[in-house]
Scaffold this active site. Structure first.
Site, PDB file in Angstrom:
ATOM      1  N   ASN A 184       0.849  -1.201   0.000  1.00 20.66           N
ATOM      2  CA  ASN A 184       0.000   0.000   0.000  1.00 20.66           C
ATOM      3  C   ASN A 184       0.876   1.239   0.000  1.00 20.66           C
ATOM      4  O   ASN A 184       2.110   1.147  -0.023  1.00 20.66           O
ATOM      5  CB  ASN A 184      -0.950  -0.027   1.213  1.00 20.66           C
ATOM      6  CG  ASN A 184      -0.181  -0.050   2.508  1.00 20.66           C
ATOM      7  OD1 ASN A 184       0.479   0.917   2.863  1.00 20.66           O
ATOM      8  ND2 ASN A 184      -0.243  -1.167   3.226  1.00 20.66           N
ATOM      9  N   LYS A 240       8.896 -16.846 -10.721  1.00 20.74           N
ATOM     10  CA  LYS A 240       8.126 -15.751 -11.315  1.00 20.74           C
ATOM     11  C   LYS A 240       6.964 -16.327 -12.127  1.00 20.74           C
ATOM     12  O   LYS A 240       7.168 -17.247 -12.937  1.00 20.74           O
ATOM     13  CB  LYS A 240       9.045 -14.920 -12.223  1.00 20.74           C
ATOM     14  CG  LYS A 240       8.368 -13.705 -12.779  1.00 20.74           C
ATOM     15  CD  LYS A 240       9.299 -12.884 -13.641  1.00 20.74           C
ATOM     16  CE  LYS A 240       8.496 -11.805 -14.334  1.00 20.74           C
ATOM     17  NZ  LYS A 240       9.179 -11.263 -15.484  1.00 20.74           N
ATOM     18  N   ASP A 280      -3.683  -9.970  13.439  1.00 22.59           N
ATOM     19  CA  ASP A 280      -3.786  -8.559  13.829  1.00 22.59           C
ATOM     20  C   ASP A 280      -2.749  -8.305  14.938  1.00 22.59           C
ATOM     21  O   ASP A 280      -2.952  -8.691  16.093  1.00 22.59           O
ATOM     22  CB  ASP A 280      -5.203  -8.248  14.315  1.00 22.59           C
ATOM     23  CG  ASP A 280      -5.410  -6.752  14.507  1.00 22.59           C
ATOM     24  OD1 ASP A 280      -4.505  -6.091  15.060  1.00 22.59           O
ATOM     25  OD2 ASP A 280      -6.469  -6.240  14.098  1.00 22.59           O
ATOM     26  N   ILE A 281      -1.653  -7.675  14.559  1.00 22.88           N
ATOM     27  CA  ILE A 281      -0.508  -7.517  15.473  1.00 22.88           C
ATOM     28  C   ILE A 281      -0.917  -6.703  16.703  1.00 22.88           C
ATOM     29  O   ILE A 281      -0.625  -7.058  17.845  1.00 22.88           O
ATOM     30  CB  ILE A 281       0.667  -6.821  14.740  1.00 22.88           C
ATOM     31  CG1 ILE A 281       1.050  -7.621  13.502  1.00 22.88           C
ATOM     32  CG2 ILE A 281       1.870  -6.652  15.668  1.00 22.88           C
ATOM     33  CD1 ILE A 281       1.966  -6.884  12.525  1.00 22.88           C
ATOM     34  N   LYS A 325     -12.847   0.376  15.763  1.00 20.85           N
ATOM     35  CA  LYS A 325     -11.548  -0.339  15.808  1.00 20.85           C
ATOM     36  C   LYS A 325     -10.971  -0.265  17.220  1.00 20.85           C
ATOM     37  O   LYS A 325     -10.419  -1.236  17.727  1.00 20.85           O
ATOM     38  CB  LYS A 325     -10.548   0.296  14.827  1.00 20.85           C
ATOM     39  CG  LYS A 325     -10.743  -0.148  13.395  1.00 20.85           C
ATOM     40  CD  LYS A 325      -9.720   0.476  12.450  1.00 20.85           C
ATOM     41  CE  LYS A 325     -10.062   0.140  11.011  1.00 20.85           C
ATOM     42  NZ  LYS A 325      -9.253   0.832  10.017  1.00 20.85           N
TER      43      LYS A 325
END
Ligand code: PMT
Length: 397
Positions: free
Chosen positions: A209, A288, A307-308, A338
């Protein structure tokens, strides 16, 4: 302008790194400081006072008997209006003199007579640095409350390689800025995540991202400035490590989680700024993926990443946990949900078009008392406000 209104006396002693002090003057002025230079006689053999006068806009002092000071007491007067006395480069000889309280020239007399903090940036040959006499002198200086900046390790002007290089001018300025910050997290250990994660699809492709790491790195820097011992677990970003921060580079969410789990045990605060990929390819190809070898374009099966932050918050004796939420809409509702689902006391919300990539951000803090919007500001300034909020939460959770 992080040093606006600060008066800095810059002492320059005799060493080849004196040439870097010229750049240092420029950078200090660029941060809004007023700079008064005082040089030892030896320093004038490396760079002339004219250079420093031209850069600082002020006459340079080199002599204890300088009659330009009305009472002829430059060694007293120069430090009286100073916020700090910074000596860069500080030679082995200068450090030895200061450690023993000698005052046989203007700069050492200035140091002895000062009523402001002293910071020194040592610069010397690696053998001089390793010499037990230098180590003893440094220990004395530290014990006397002198701040020692660096030195760095690397190639030296003499051709040798090792510890003893003066920090770069930018690093010294960053240390000076840090020096003036309130020590709100002194003695605390802070662990952070920052940047994106990269989830491999094959050896050359992956899912990632647009997080640049800037927000997380700014908080790492602010926490370090506030006196904390800081460990930064960073996804792949193109940023220099903040000075004094231990950085652990990782790529994927699983690597980030491993690094966090290895370092979380003794930390007081965990700040999860990273934009962690929620999913990763279930079966990344070891080779690849070639175009046209299958009838249809390949489908990428995804599995959920751990989820750390939620895992750290669920530890039996968790550190103070701070999360981030980047949303494209409904910031209040999503950030607060959250916060509750991860069971953390504080979450920092930002809208995606503000948060990702830029140097500035617009943040809202969400805690048990509600929402607290912060005015738009550079990320470092916001980071310092988050650190201040963390310090309050540590005092009264
Ligand atoms: O890096 P910059 O370009 O400066 O941009 C900063 C930022 C926009 C990335 C940052 O300010 C930010 O908002 N980070 C959180 C991004 C996000 O929306 O995360 P999330 O909603 O997926 O996760 C919420 C929280 O849980 C975050 O603290 C995240 O680090 C944590 N998390 C999420 C998933 C996961 N698997 N593990 C986690 O620890």
């Amino acid at each position: 302008m992080e040093l606006q209104g600060k008066n800095i006396v810059l002492g320059v002693t005799g060493g080849i790194a004196a040439y870097k002090a010229a750049e240092l003057v420029r950078l200090l002025l660029g941060q809004g400081a007023a700079v008064q230079v005082a040089m030892t006689e030896a320093a004038t053999h490396f760079v002339t006072p004219v250079t420093f006068q031209a850069l600082s806009g002020k006459p340079v002092f080199t002599d204890q008997w300088d009659s330009r000071v009305a009472n002829n007491m430059a060694h007293i007067d120069l430090s009286r209006t100073a916020d700090a006395l910074l000596v860069a480069p500080a030679s082995a000889d200068f450090l030895a003199k200061v450690a023993h309280g000698l005052a046989d020239d203007l700069l050492t007399a200035l140091v002895l007579a000062r009523n402001c903090p002293l910071l020194v940036a040592p610069a010397m040959n690696r053998q001089m640095w390793d010499n037990p006499a230098t180590a003893r002198n440094l220990a004395t200086l530290r014990g006397d409350g002198v701040s020692v900046l660096g030195p760095a390790s690397g190639g030296q002007a003499c051709g040798e390689t090792g510890l003893g290089r003066m920090l770069e001018a930018e690093e010294i300025v960053a240390e000076l800025i840090a020096f003036f910050q309130p020590k709100l997290l002194a003695g605390k250990r802070v662990l952070l995540t920052a940047g994106p994660t990269f989830e491999a699809v094959d050896p050359v492709r992956g899912i990632t991202n647009l997080s640049s790491g800037k927000m997380g790195y700014a908080i790492a820097r602010a926490a370090r400035e506030a006196g904390a011992d800081v460990t930064l677990v960073s996804g792949p970003v193109d940023l220099a490590s903040p000075p004094g921060v231990e950085r652990i580079r990782v790529s994927s969410a699983l690597q980030m989680r491993d690094a966090v789990q290895q370092h979380v045990a003794h930390c007081d605060v965990f700040v999860a700024v990273a934009a962690v990929a929620d999913y990763r390819p279930a079966n990344p190809s070891p080779q690849k993926i070639k175009k046209g070898q299958q009838a249809k374009p390949p489908a990428i099966e995804l599995v959920q990443n751990p989820d750390i932050l939620a895992e750290v918050a669920a530890l039996p004796n968790p550190p103070l946990c701070v999360g981030f939420a980047a949303e494209s809409e409904n910031l209040h509702e999503y950030a607060e949900s959250k916060r509750r689902s991860k069971k953390i006391p504080l979450i920092v919300g930002n809208l995606i078009h503000h948060g990702f990539g830029g140097d500035d951000n617009t943040l809202t803090l969400f805690d048990d008392k509600g929402r607290h919007p912060l005015p738009p500001a550079p990320k470092l300034e916001l980071a310092r406000q988050i650190v201040a909020r963390i310090a309050i939460l540590l005092e009264k959770p």
